[in-house]
Structures are given as C-alpha cells and as structure tokens.
Design a protein around this motif. Structure first.
Motif, short mmCIF file in Angstrom:
data_model
loop_
_atom_site.label_atom_id
_atom_site.label_comp_id
_atom_site.label_asym_id
_atom_site.label_seq_id
_atom_site.Cartn_x
_atom_site.Cartn_y
_atom_site.Cartn_z
N LEU A 227 11.55 -38.79 14.49
CA LEU A 227 12.01 -39.24 15.80
C LEU A 227 11.10 -40.25 16.49
O LEU A 227 11.60 -41.15 17.17
CB LEU A 227 12.20 -38.03 16.72
CG LEU A 227 13.47 -37.21 16.48
CD1 LEU A 227 13.41 -35.89 17.22
CD2 LEU A 227 14.71 -38.01 16.89
N ILE A 228 9.77 -40.15 16.33
CA ILE A 228 8.93 -40.99 17.20
C ILE A 228 7.77 -41.68 16.51
O ILE A 228 7.17 -42.60 17.08
CB ILE A 228 8.41 -40.14 18.39
CG1 ILE A 228 8.12 -41.03 19.60
CG2 ILE A 228 7.20 -39.33 18.00
CD1 ILE A 228 7.89 -40.27 20.89
N GLN A 229 7.42 -41.29 15.29
CA GLN A 229 6.25 -41.88 14.65
C GLN A 229 6.62 -43.11 13.82
O GLN A 229 7.40 -43.01 12.87
CB GLN A 229 5.54 -40.85 13.77
CG GLN A 229 5.04 -39.63 14.51
CD GLN A 229 4.10 -39.98 15.66
OE1 GLN A 229 3.38 -40.98 15.63
NE2 GLN A 229 4.11 -39.15 16.70
N SER B 63 11.05 -45.03 13.14
CA SER B 63 11.50 -43.80 13.79
C SER B 63 12.78 -44.04 14.58
O SER B 63 13.08 -45.16 15.01
CB SER B 63 10.41 -43.26 14.73
OG SER B 63 10.19 -44.13 15.80
N ARG B 64 13.54 -42.97 14.77
CA ARG B 64 14.84 -43.09 15.45
C ARG B 64 14.71 -43.60 16.88
O ARG B 64 15.50 -44.43 17.33
CB ARG B 64 15.53 -41.72 15.44
CG ARG B 64 15.89 -41.19 14.04
CD ARG B 64 16.87 -42.11 13.34
NE ARG B 64 17.24 -41.65 12.02
CZ ARG B 64 18.26 -40.84 11.74
NH1 ARG B 64 19.01 -40.36 12.72
NH2 ARG B 64 18.53 -40.50 10.50
N LEU B 65 13.72 -43.11 17.62
CA LEU B 65 13.60 -43.53 19.02
C LEU B 65 13.07 -44.95 19.15
O LEU B 65 13.49 -45.69 20.05
CB LEU B 65 12.70 -42.55 19.78
CG LEU B 65 13.30 -41.16 19.99
CD1 LEU B 65 12.31 -40.23 20.68
CD2 LEU B 65 14.59 -41.24 20.80
N TYR B 66 12.17 -45.36 18.27
CA TYR B 66 11.71 -46.75 18.31
C TYR B 66 12.87 -47.69 18.00
O TYR B 66 13.07 -48.70 18.69
CB TYR B 66 10.57 -46.98 17.31
CG TYR B 66 10.01 -48.40 17.37
CD1 TYR B 66 8.95 -48.70 18.22
CD2 TYR B 66 10.56 -49.43 16.60
CE1 TYR B 66 8.46 -49.99 18.30
CE2 TYR B 66 10.07 -50.73 16.67
CZ TYR B 66 9.02 -50.99 17.52
OH TYR B 66 8.54 -52.28 17.60
N GLN B 67 13.64 -47.36 16.99
CA GLN B 67 14.76 -48.21 16.62
C GLN B 67 15.79 -48.29 17.75
O GLN B 67 16.30 -49.37 18.07
CB GLN B 67 15.42 -47.66 15.34
CG GLN B 67 14.61 -47.88 14.08
CD GLN B 67 14.49 -49.35 13.72
OE1 GLN B 67 15.47 -50.09 13.72
NE2 GLN B 67 13.27 -49.80 13.45
N ARG C 295 21.22 -38.84 22.56
CA ARG C 295 22.10 -39.34 21.49
C ARG C 295 21.42 -39.24 20.12
O ARG C 295 22.05 -38.84 19.15
CB ARG C 295 22.49 -40.79 21.79
CG ARG C 295 23.62 -41.32 20.92
CD ARG C 295 24.03 -42.72 21.37
NE ARG C 295 24.43 -42.73 22.77
CZ ARG C 295 23.85 -43.45 23.72
NH1 ARG C 295 22.83 -44.22 23.43
NH2 ARG C 295 24.29 -43.40 24.96
N GLU C 296 20.16 -39.59 20.05
CA GLU C 296 19.46 -39.56 18.77
C GLU C 296 19.26 -38.13 18.27
O GLU C 296 19.37 -37.86 17.07
CB GLU C 296 18.13 -40.29 18.87
CG GLU C 296 18.25 -41.78 19.09
CD GLU C 296 19.10 -42.47 18.02
OE1 GLU C 296 18.92 -42.14 16.82
OE2 GLU C 296 19.94 -43.31 18.37
N ILE C 297 18.95 -37.22 19.18
CA ILE C 297 18.79 -35.82 18.79
C ILE C 297 20.13 -35.23 18.37
O ILE C 297 20.23 -34.52 17.35
CB ILE C 297 18.15 -35.01 19.94
CG1 ILE C 297 16.70 -35.46 20.16
CG2 ILE C 297 18.21 -33.51 19.65
CD1 ILE C 297 16.03 -34.85 21.36
#
Length: 477
Positions: free
Chosen positions: A320-322, A326-330, A383-385
């Motif tokens: 998710l973040i590293q 990662s999903r959140l960076y994207q 949304r990502e989660i």
C-alpha cells in the motif's frame, strides 16, 4: 526520532539489493517451463537466506550481551540499549526520557563532559543516542582497535553517570530549544510522528507528548534524574551489542571486565500499555500558523507483535505505501496528482516494525494542494483498500511484497557499518530475549498467505479502526 545529535546516513553496503535480486529470480507458477516444478509454500520457506552470526549470553548482573562478528570492514559498532523510553516516563514529566538521554552525554565517573566525544571523534568514529517508544540507545562506530576503549567508556557511564545541577539546567535548556526549533517553530512540526499517537491512542503512556511540555521540562529536578538513573539505567534493564571486526573471545573478556561488577537494580513493574479496541473512526483538525498547504495523516491500530497478522500487516505496508509502485503512491501521486509524495509505515516516525514493544500504529501522511478536499484524499485511501479486499491479493502480488520486504530488511541489516544489524539484535534481545530472531524474520513473512492478508485487511484496515488528522494551514503561500 528524538536524538541528541544528527548523523548523516552512510551508503548502504548493497547486501539487500543482491538478496532481492536472488529473490526475483525465483519464478512463480506462471513463469514455469515444462521441465520445472512450481515451488510449493513449504519449499519456498526453505530458500537459503543470509544468516547473521549471533553469540548471545547474559552476565550475572542481568546484562544481555550479543556479539555478531563481521569482517567486512575494520570497524566495530558498540550499542547499549536501555529498556526505557517515552512510555516509561513519569506523569507530569513528559519528555523526561529524552531529557535523560541528553544527560548521559554530560560525563561519567572517570570522564569529564566532552571527553567521551573526543575519544570517539579523534579515532575517526561517530557516536549518537536516541529515545524511542520503548528504549533509549547509545552507540559508537569506531575502528576495530578502539573496541576495548569504547567498552570501558560505556561501562563507566552505566556504572555512574555525572549528574549535577549545572548539567541538568544546561540540558533542560538544550531540550527546550530543540522542541522550539523542531516542533513549535517549524511548519508541520511534529506532524505526524509526534501528533498522531496523541490523537489515535487512549492510554496516557502511548498518547502523551513525548517531546515534552515546556513546563514539565522546567519542573525536572536533580532528584528526579538520580531516581531515573537508578531505576532504569541498570545492567538488568539493558542489552549490549557488538557488531563488526573483532574476536569474540577477546570481546567477552573485556565485557566481563568492564560490566560484570556493575550492580543490578530492582526494576519497577511493567507499565500497562493496553489500548482498547477502536470501534469508531476519529477525525481531528490541527491549526498550523506556519504551514502553507493542508496535510493529512491516517493511522490504523496494528495487530499484536509477532502474530501471523502482524507479519501480514508488514506485507500490506509494502503493497500500500512503500515505494513508487505502491497502491497509494500510484493513486495519489501518479494518477491524480494530489501530492508529490506519500510516506508512512509501521512505527514510521520513530523506527521500524521490529524495534518496539507495545501497541503500534500503521500510518501514512501527505501534504496536498489546497484545491483538493480532505474527503477526496480519504476516498482514495478507502478505494485502494476496498479494491484489495474485493479483488484479493494474488500470489504474484504477495511474492512481490515479500521481495520488497526482504530487500528492505537486508538493507536494514547492512546499514551504517552494521548499526542497523545492531539495532535489530538489541531490540530482539531486550524485548524477546531472543536476538536469533533476526534470522527467522524472512521465514515468518513467507508463511503469510493471500487468505491471511485479506483477513488482516478486513480486521485492521477497517474505517472504524482509523484516525484521521488534518493540518489546517494558516500561513499565506
């Protein structure tokens, strides 16, 4: 971290990249040729891994000692970790653990103030200390031939640090100035590493101002300092780690010589750090007179340490973040352009997912444009989660997360001439009485299945387990 000095991180030694490359070469089922067999989970757990040498023993006075020889470079790391951090400090003495960290640099029985630094720096070495949730550490990195000298120095201040009214008053001023510079007079000062625990947690020990209120720092007395030292800075509340180019038999002789006769203390009962289960989302806003853009941090309570779910959260963190994949960076940077970066993780502001001993948060934060609403940012997070929950985590995605975790772990092991390795060894010795856990971490992550990932996500990344903190900028851009 709260640290009395600042270090410039050295280049990583490259071990993590090599191991990650080896991990990448293992093919998943989709890449198996007709004469190959797909590795089964049980087989994957047997993949050869880098082993950290660990020689562990305890002195008669309770001091835990870990020796880990490494002939890579003619240097040694000496690290002493005491089992006292922010969560142990007395009520009405916020910031006291950090203040005492400073006092430990004010001289000892046989070394006047400043002599310790001279010994280290004249040999081309570096030294530092820091205060974290559950420990305070002191370490030196010096040429190998200085090992005995540094063991004597650390033993001398463990036996009798120099505490005087003048040194206390001096360091109260230094710490108060640090608070003003790093928090009060800094845009986003303390955000989110200092702020978020105070909003997300309910137990005072986890939720007070770790840096310290100025009135509490002023109120500290010499009697407080002496009591704190006698209570917590004892060999049976500490771990000593030596990493690098040395002979173990010689090091053992010196350690017994300089530490064995230091008397143990009667330690206080462990503080109850229990946090209640969070059943409702919390949202807070903090005004910042120096900030020019809004910022947002989110935090979720972690599973208990060393449970299967704990390792699953470590891999969810990677997904998710590293990193930029990662999903959140994207979603937040690449696709929507809300921000230029997203940061966070497990114990992200004060260490890593291994060097703590109590409740913890998984968090993330970003500074974003004024034309973006808070709800828009939170909606992307949800949304990502939810996408991961709905689609599930494929074995391919899980394998990638393990490769990232493996690389990150071995980067940690090789960091700063072995200090990263010393940090893990000291933490596992101090909290779990088992520094050999350093060699079991990879196998624990490899036990995680897609099903466990999804179960963990649903329990711990639910909105009702979340705290949202936003910064309201009051400065003109």
């Amino acid at each position: 971290m709260l640290s009395s000095r600042r270090l410039i991180p050295s280049l990583l030694l490259g071990l993590g990249g090599i191991l990650a490359l080896n991990a990448c070469s293992q093919k998943t089922t989709s890449g198996v040729t007709s004469d190959q067999k797909a590795p089964q989970p049980a087989q994957a757990a047997k993949v050869a891994t880098y082993q950290v040498p660990v020689d562990y023993f305890t002195l008669d006075n309770g001091l835990k000692v870990v020796l880990s020889p490494d002939k890579t470079a003619p240097k040694v790391v000496v690290a002493v970790y005491y089992g006292v951090g922010f969560r142990n400090e007395p009520r009405n003495r916020t910031g006291y653990a950090h203040l005492f960290e400073h006092l430990m640099f004010q001289g000892s029985q046989n070394l006047p103030k400043g002599e310790f630094d001279k010994i280290v720096q004249s040999s081309g070495g570096i030294n530092n200390g820091s205060t974290r949730f559950d420990f305070t550490n002191y370490f030196e990195i010096v040429p190998s031939h200085k090992l005995e000298t540094l063991l004597w120095v650390e033993g001398d201040r463990m036996r009798s640090v120099a505490l005087t009214p003048a040194s206390l008053e001096n360091q109260q001023g230094v710490v108060k100035n640090e608070v003003k510079v790093n928090v009060l007079n800094q845009p986003y000062g303390g955000f989110p590493w200092l702020d978020m625990p105070q909003y997300a947690n309910k137990n005072w020990h986890n939720a007070h101002n770790f840096y310290g209120d100025l009135k509490d720092l002023d109120a500290a007395t010499l009697e407080d300092a002496e009591s704190f030292f006698k209570t917590f800075y004892a060999p049976n509340n500490a771990a000593l780690v030596v990493v690098g180019d040395f002979t173990p038999a010689e090091a053992k002789t010196w350690i017994k010589k300089y530490f064995d006769s230091i008397p143990k203390a009667t330690l206080p009962a462990k503080v109850d750090l229990t946090e209640p289960r969070q059943e409702k989302e919390q949202r807070f806003t903090k005004d910042d007179k120096l900030a020019t853009k809004p910022a947002l941090a989110f935090a979720y309570h972690m599973p208990d340490k060393n449970t299967p779910e704990y390792y699953a959260m470590g891999l969810l963190d990677q997904i998710l973040i590293q990193g930029k994949d990662s999903r959140l960076y994207q979603a937040l940077v690449q696709e929507r352009g809300y921000t230029g970066s997203v940061s966070g993780g497990i114990n992200s502001g004060l260490g890593n997912m291994f060097n703590y001993n109590g409740p913890m948060l998984w968090d993330g934060s970003l500074v974003y444009d004024k034309n973006v609403s808070t709800d828009s940012v939170v909606a992307v997070l949800d949304r990502e989660i939810q996408k991961l929950d709905k689609e599930g985590v494929s074995q391919e995605l899980l394998d990638l997360a393990i490769v990232k975790m493996r690389s990150r772990l071995y980067d940690q092991v090789s960091q700063l001439y072995g200090f990263g390795k010393a940090d893990l060894l000291a933490s596992f010795a101090l909290f779990e009485n088992d520094p050999k856990r350093i060699n079991q971490l990879e196998s624990e992550f490899r036990k995680v299945t897609p099903e466990l990932i999804q179960k963990t996500l649903r329990e711990y990344l639910r909105p009702t387990n979340r705290t949202i903190l936003t910064i309201n900028p009051l400065a003109k851009s």
